[in-house]
Structures are given as structure tokens and as C-alpha cells.
Design a protein around this motif. Structure first.
Motif, short mmCIF file in Angstrom:
data_model
loop_
_atom_site.label_atom_id
_atom_site.label_comp_id
_atom_site.label_asym_id
_atom_site.label_seq_id
_atom_site.Cartn_x
_atom_site.Cartn_y
_atom_site.Cartn_z
N ALA A 49 8.63 11.92 14.25
CA ALA A 49 7.96 12.48 12.81
C ALA A 49 8.16 11.32 11.79
CB ALA A 49 8.62 13.90 12.36
N ALA A 50 9.46 10.92 11.76
CA ALA A 50 9.96 10.03 10.86
C ALA A 50 8.96 8.76 10.91
CB ALA A 50 11.32 9.58 10.81
N GLU A 51 8.80 8.22 12.03
CA GLU A 51 8.25 7.01 12.31
C GLU A 51 6.74 7.11 11.88
OE1 GLU A 51 9.58 4.86 16.38
OE2 GLU A 51 9.33 6.81 16.50
N LEU A 52 6.23 8.18 12.18
CA LEU A 52 4.78 8.36 11.70
C LEU A 52 4.68 8.41 10.31
CD1 LEU A 52 3.53 10.92 14.54
CD2 LEU A 52 2.74 8.52 14.16
N LEU A 53 5.46 9.33 9.52
CA LEU A 53 5.58 9.51 7.97
C LEU A 53 5.54 8.22 7.67
CD1 LEU A 53 7.26 12.84 7.94
CD2 LEU A 53 4.79 12.40 7.57
N ALA A 54 6.65 7.22 8.07
CA ALA A 54 6.92 5.82 7.46
C ALA A 54 5.30 4.96 7.41
CB ALA A 54 7.94 5.07 8.47
N GLU A 55 4.60 5.28 8.36
CA GLU A 55 3.49 4.46 8.48
C GLU A 55 2.19 5.17 7.38
OE1 GLU A 55 2.84 1.67 10.18
OE2 GLU A 55 4.66 1.91 10.67
N VAL A 56 2.35 6.25 6.87
CA VAL A 56 1.33 6.69 6.02
C VAL A 56 2.12 7.07 4.51
CG1 VAL A 56 0.08 7.95 7.88
CG2 VAL A 56 1.92 9.11 6.94
N ARG A 57 2.93 6.25 4.37
CA ARG A 57 3.82 6.68 2.80
C ARG A 57 2.75 6.22 1.83
NH1 ARG A 57 8.95 4.56 4.72
NH2 ARG A 57 8.17 2.64 4.76
N ALA A 58 1.86 4.95 2.03
CA ALA A 58 0.94 4.77 0.87
C ALA A 58 -0.42 4.94 1.35
CB ALA A 58 0.98 2.94 0.80
N CYS A 59 -1.18 5.33 0.59
CA CYS A 59 -2.58 5.82 0.72
C CYS A 59 -3.55 4.82 0.05
CB CYS A 59 -2.91 7.39 -0.15
SG CYS A 59 -4.73 7.77 -0.17
N SER A 60 -4.36 4.23 1.14
CA SER A 60 -5.50 3.59 0.75
C SER A 60 -6.88 4.61 0.85
CB SER A 60 -5.77 2.40 1.75
OG SER A 60 -6.95 1.72 1.30
N ARG A 61 -6.93 5.23 -0.41
CA ARG A 61 -8.16 6.22 -0.23
C ARG A 61 -9.48 5.85 0.40
NH1 ARG A 61 -9.07 9.83 -5.68
NH2 ARG A 61 -10.92 8.37 -5.96
N ILE A 62 -10.03 6.65 1.12
CA ILE A 62 -11.40 6.43 1.53
C ILE A 62 -12.43 7.53 1.10
CG2 ILE A 62 -10.70 5.07 3.66
CD1 ILE A 62 -10.93 7.68 5.44
N SER A 63 -11.69 8.49 0.73
CA SER A 63 -12.67 9.53 0.13
C SER A 63 -13.23 9.20 -1.25
CB SER A 63 -12.00 10.89 0.24
OG SER A 63 -10.72 10.84 -0.67
N LYS A 64 -14.36 9.62 -1.55
CA LYS A 64 -14.84 9.45 -2.70
C LYS A 64 -14.23 10.48 -3.98
CE LYS A 64 -19.03 7.43 -1.24
NZ LYS A 64 -20.63 7.37 -1.46
N GLY A 65 -13.75 11.19 -3.42
CA GLY A 65 -12.95 12.25 -4.43
C GLY A 65 -11.69 12.91 -3.77
N LYS A 66 -11.28 14.06 -4.17
CA LYS A 66 -10.28 14.61 -3.56
C LYS A 66 -10.63 16.32 -3.07
CE LYS A 66 -6.72 12.23 -6.03
NZ LYS A 66 -5.44 11.92 -7.03
N TYR A 67 -9.79 16.66 -2.45
CA TYR A 67 -10.06 18.04 -1.85
C TYR A 67 -8.95 19.16 -2.45
CZ TYR A 67 -13.09 16.15 1.71
OH TYR A 67 -14.29 15.62 2.25
#
Length: 239
Positions: A49-67
Motif C-alpha cells: 500500500a505504501a508503494e502505491l500511495l507514494a506514486e499518487v501523492r501528487a495530483c495532475s487533475r484530468i477532471s474538469k471539476g470535482k466530485y
């Protein structure tokens, strides 16, 4: 479940990701492609889990808005983020029990139960949310269209909660303005209370959907596990 309050007004049903196992395709339980939860729990994920979470710390947003995470949420707070190989979001987990009627999922256990899922099994039947770990994605909208991100029914997903990682598939679509939902079986595999009315997780769930990763048949937990583990290794740079 919280999301279901809005689901009733939508043709889309709640989701289901496939939690996977390492059983061979010839296993006796795999006539429908679904292995038992006990067998799934025997799998030790090579990627943590730690390895995967390390890869998604930063967000490059692709959605035009939020949910929003629930129909009653006052504010939309969750963006869909993207990498070259996957899309991800961090949200809560509402419990989806739609699809095949079972002892765990029916109108008595879930007042918002719907006997269908957006994607069907290889036999043309609704998916079994009680047996098949799967994830729900928001229906296509101006905010985000999952189809344009290389995703479809059967696309492999890794779901992370605390120190657990489970693999499944995209199995259903939900309301266009809400995100954060997975099947009864996925919740149970992650150690989350799967009760459709009182269960779920208020936060701390990360969903990673791998692009162009569709498996067939969609209900094969073994294939979701095998493919998911391989994609996760590539995602964290182990390949």
C-alpha cells in the motif's frame, strides 16, 4: 448507503471492482470466474500500500471539476487525477449491493437495491456484488468521462485502504456528480464493514484504475489479481 440516495434517480447503478485471487482458472469455484473470499485473502500482494500511495501523492487533475462523496455533501472536493498509465482518486467508500440477488444483497438488506449493473458477466447477467470485488465510476459527464481515459467495464483497479491493497475491476457506473463507491465484496476484502446501510469508510480510500487493462471475463477474480499485480509492479517501477 449514502451514495445510493442519488442513485435511485439515475439509471446508473453502483459499482463493483473485482477483488482477485491467485487460483488457477481450472479451480472448481471458477465456473463463474468467482473464487471465494478466503481464497482471495490468501494472496499476498507483492506491491505494498505504501508503494502505491507514494506514486499518487501528487495530483495532475484530468477532471474538469470535482466530485462530491455523498448525495448530501455540501461541497465537491474530490478531483480525478491522471498519470501516463492510470487515473486515480481519493475518497470515501460507499457500499454497492446492486446486481445479482443474493443472501447478502437484496431488497431486505439494502432498501436501495437494484437488480442490475451497468456491466454484465460473460453470461450476460448482472454482476454479483456480494462475491465480486469491483468499483463504481461516475457516469460520463462534462466533469469527466471515464471512457476517454482508457477505462471501461472490466478495467483493472487497485484499491488501497490503510495497509491493504486489493485488485478488482470497474463493474458499474453511478451518479454523475458523486465518486467513492465499491462492491460489498471489495469492502469486505479490505476489512471495511460491507453493510450497505451502515457500513463503508468515511475517508482514506484510494482508487487506482489502470488504463487499457480490460480483462475477460469480467467476473474472473483470478485474472484481475494477476493482471493487477503485474500492473502495480510496473506502476511503482518494479518491472
Amino acid at each position: 448507503m449514502r451514495t445510493r440516495m442519488l442513485t435511485l434517480t439515475s439509471a446508473a447503478c453502483g459499482a463493483a471492482l473485482l477483488g482477485a485471487t491467485a487460483l488457477p482458472a481450472s479451480a472448481s469455484a471458477s465456473a463463474s470466474g468467482q473464487e471465494t473470499e478466503a481464497e482471495a485473502d490468501e494472496v499476498t500482494d507483492a506491491v505494498t500500500a505504501a508503494e502505491l500511495l507514494a506514486e499518487v501523492r501528487a495530483c495532475s487533475r484530468i477532471s474538469k471539476g470535482k466530485y462530491r462523496t455523498d448525495s448530501g455533501s455540501a461541497k465537491a472536493t474530490v478531483p480525478v487525477c491522471g498519470t501516463g498509465d492510470a487515473v486515480f482518486w481519493k475518497a470515501d467508500m460507499d457500499i454497492d449491493c446492486d446486481g445479482r440477488k443474493t443472501k447478502a444483497c437484496n431488497r431486505k438488506t439494502d432498501p436501495y437495491f437494484l437488480p442490475e449493473t451497468a456491466f454484465q458477466s460473460s453470461r450476460g447477467e448482472p454482476l454479483d456484488s456480494a462475491a465480486l470485488p469491483h468499483v463504481v465510476v461516475p457516469g460520463p459527464s462534462k466533469v469527466w468521462d471515464y471512457r476517454k481515459s482508457g477505462l471501461t467495464g472490466g478495467s483493472v483497479v487497485a484499491v488501497v485502504y490503510r495497509d491493504r491493497v486489493r485488485y478488482g475491476v470497474i463493474g458499474d457506473t453511478g451518479p454523475t456528480g458523486i465518486i467513492g463507491e465499491a462492491s460489498y465484496a471489495m469492502a469486505k476484502a479490505l476489512g471495511i464493514d460491507p453493510d450497505s446501510s451502515t457500513g463503508g469508510a468515511a475517508s482514506g480510500v484510494t482508487y487506482i484504475a489502470f488504463k487499457d487493462s480490460r480483462i475477460s471475463p469480467i467476473e474472473s477474480r483470478a485474472r484481475a489479481q494477476s493482471r493487477g499485480a503485474a500492473l502495480a509492479r510496473e506502476f511503482v517501477g518494479r518491472s
